[in-house]
Design an enzyme around this catalytic site. Structure first.
Site, PDB file in Angstrom:
ATOM      1  N   LYS A 169       3.891   0.253  -4.253  1.00 18.37           N
ATOM      2  CA  LYS A 169       3.880   0.874  -2.927  1.00 18.37           C
ATOM      3  C   LYS A 169       3.221  -0.120  -1.999  1.00 18.37           C
ATOM      4  O   LYS A 169       2.006  -0.307  -2.041  1.00 18.37           O
ATOM      5  CB  LYS A 169       3.141   2.210  -2.946  1.00 18.37           C
ATOM      6  CG  LYS A 169       3.355   2.988  -1.654  1.00 18.37           C
ATOM      7  CD  LYS A 169       2.457   4.190  -1.545  1.00 18.37           C
ATOM      8  CE  LYS A 169       1.655   4.064  -0.281  1.00 18.37           C
ATOM      9  NZ  LYS A 169       0.748   5.178  -0.029  1.00 18.37           N
ATOM     10  N   GLY A 174      -4.164  10.293   6.104  1.00 14.17           N
ATOM     11  CA  GLY A 174      -5.369  11.114   6.071  1.00 14.17           C
ATOM     12  C   GLY A 174      -5.572  12.000   7.286  1.00 14.17           C
ATOM     13  O   GLY A 174      -6.604  12.653   7.408  1.00 14.17           O
TER      14      GLY A 174
END
Lengths: 265, 70
Positions: free
Chosen positions: A107, A168
């Site tokens: 990733k 987040g």
């Protein structure tokens, strides 16, 4: 009288030639403790779990790595290059991750800004090109920008991972239009990564037709991560199925659901 | 004594035996070579090579593993 009802059947998500049994991928960071993490991940039904590459803490050399808690035989480990701000750093971390010996997927994150953690797309493309040449199956974390997504696909990325909103943040899917157009124009899988805050966010994201969704904080920072893991499992499945089912047309006036004929005189 | 060399491991200076291999260093640090990846002067050391690589004075070694992340 018999009528045949067709039931929509989904195909498994396939990235870089590998089939995945869940369209939900989850991170392993920021949990209060490892027991909760494992239970939350199990409740989510996710097969793919992301991990980061960091120095072993030599002052606590008995410190347990994440693999002490998560059996790599049961989960698909997707290493990330989180925290890298240059293409070269991301390439270095990716090589280290591959050397750990689990798989060739990475990733890829090349971050451009500390406050927003938005990607540096120039560095991202540069790193993607190098890693693809080296045989990596690159899943690139990127902006919800069509042109960048197309360039990443052209560079040979196995999947493109546009953000729903900042990492987040829990702000949910702020621009469904850009995600839909990216999905419509790309041939490789589109996995929405970052920003999902709660189950409805995941559901709405999947309803756009994307191939999967990746989240971490939504589970880790929930008051009950295990319950949220289950909620996310349901939400991702519901959103996917609703997309495949094809929603009704929206209209701004009512249409009765019951017959208007046969009312009493 | 000239029996020691100074290397930098994960940013910390360490004195180790002159004849140390990569595998010796992991043993001293009580690390299982199967759970970590070692980089020597920014070049990855494949696991089978750990026992062959002799560390030299001034070497910079990074030892990493997987931790929780998103």
């Amino acid at each position: 009288m018999t009528t045949s009802a067709t039931t929509t059947v989904d195909r498994p998500l396939t990235i870089g030639g590998r089939e995945f049994r869940s369209r939900l991928m989850v991170g392993t960071g920021k949990y209060q403790n490892n027991t909760t993490m494992v239970e939350a991940i199990e409740a989510s039904g996710a097969e793919t779990i992301t991990v980061a590459v960091r120095r072993v803490d030599l002052d606590r050399s008995k410190q347990e790595g994440i693999l002490y808690h998560l059996d790599p035989a049961r989960f698909f480990l997707l290493a990330n290059t989180a925290g890298c701000y240059t293409a070269n750093d991301a390439i270095r971390y990716a090589r280290l991750a591959r050397e750990a010996g689990f798989n060739e997927f990475i990733k890829l994150e090349v971050i451009g800004d500390e406050e927003t953690l938005f990607p540096d797309v120039a560095g991202l493309l540069e790193a993607a090109e190098v890693l693809v040449r080296e045989g990596f199956k690159v899943m690139a974390y990127t902006n919800d920008d069509l042109i960048t997504a197309l360039r990443l696909e052209d560079a040979g990325c196995a999947a493109v991972m546009p953000l729903a909103s900042p990492i987040g943040s829990g702000l949910g899917l702020v621009n469904p239009y850009t995600i839909r157009i990216i999905k419509r124009r790309l041939s490789v899988p589109v996995i929405v990564d970052a920003g999902v805050g709660t189950a409805s966010d995941a559901c709405v994201t999947m309803e756009q037709g994307v191939d999967g969704v990746l989240m971490n904080t939504a589970l880790a920072a929930a008051a009950d991560p295990v319950a949220m893991g289950r909620a996310m499992k349901c939400a991702v499945e519901a959103g996917r199925l609703a997309f495949l089912a094809g929603r009704m047309k929206q209209r701004e006036i009512a249409v009765p659901s019951s017959p208007t004929k046969g009312m009493l005189g | 004594m000239s029996g020691m060399i100074r290397v930098v491991v994960n940013g910390q200076e360490r004195d180790i035996d002159r004849s140390s291999t990569g595998l010796d260093l992991l043993r001293v640090l009580e690390l299982d070579p199967r759970t970590v990846v070692v980089e020597l002067n920014e070049e990855i050391v494949r696991r089978p090579s750990l026992s062959e690589i002799r560390l030299r004075d001034g070497d910079r070694i990074e030892i990493v593993h997987f931790v929780g992340g998103g």
